[in-house]
Scaffold this active site. Structure first.
Site, PDB file in Angstrom:
ATOM      1  N   ALA A   1      -0.835   9.374  -3.325  1.00 57.70           N
ATOM      2  CA  ALA A   1      -1.629   9.655  -4.517  1.00 57.70           C
ATOM      3  C   ALA A   1      -3.054  10.095  -4.172  1.00 57.70           C
ATOM      4  O   ALA A   1      -3.815  10.492  -5.050  1.00 57.70           O
ATOM      5  CB  ALA A   1      -1.679   8.423  -5.422  1.00 57.70           C
ATOM      6  N   CYS A   2      -3.411  10.062  -2.905  1.00 56.72           N
ATOM      7  CA  CYS A   2      -4.771  10.371  -2.451  1.00 56.72           C
ATOM      8  C   CYS A   2      -4.822  11.769  -1.845  1.00 56.72           C
ATOM      9  O   CYS A   2      -4.104  12.062  -0.883  1.00 56.72           O
ATOM     10  CB  CYS A   2      -5.198   9.330  -1.418  1.00 56.72           C
ATOM     11  SG  CYS A   2      -6.747   9.708  -0.570  1.00 56.72           S
TER      12      CYS A   2
END
Length: 142
Positions: free
Chosen positions: A10-11
């Site tokens: 998600a980063c």
């Protein structure tokens, strides 16, 4: 070359770092640390090998850092490690380990310092910043 990335899909920084590793023709061991957190010895070893203080390896933004009172200057390294193990979202990312060293790859280009293989082609980060030119060399900015 053996490469391990402690990854959070998600980063964006973590995704860019993984893409730079793959742009060198390396398929790393990908550990999604939110699902498979490292044990205490591994986490402490990654932090020490990267040359960081424990506090510098903790993520504050978007985490329970302040709510847990970890911002208190009296919080010890052991207490910070305990919190990181109990709440893996507190582990800053991505850590990458190779035979050439360990880095917290923020920004993602720091991974280039510990890869033995050259970049195979151009690479542009998700935000549009070109970091590797068509010649496979690092682009120097300003």
């Amino acid at each position: 070359m053996s490469v391990t990335i402690y990854h959070n899909p998600a980063c964006g920084t973590s995704r860019n770092t993984l893409a730079l590793i793959r742009n060198a023709g390396i398929e790393p061991l990908v550990i999604e640390y939110l699902n498979e957190p490292p044990d205490r010895a591994t986490l402490a070893g990654l932090i020490a090998a990267s040359g960081l203080e424990v506090r510098a390896a903790i993520r504050q933004k978007g985490t329970p850092y302040a709510e847990l009172g970890l911002d208190a200057p009296t919080t010890t390294d052991d207490e910070l490690l305990d919190a990181m193990l109990a709440h893996p979202i507190l582990i800053n990312r991505p850590f990458v380990a190779t035979a050439l060293g360990v880095r917290l790859c923020r920004p993602s280009e720091l991974v280039l310092d510990i890869l033995s293989e050259p970049q195979l082609g151009a690479f542009t980060k998700e935000d549009g910043e070109c970091v590797i030119g068509a010649d496979g060399k690092r682009v120097q900015h300003g």
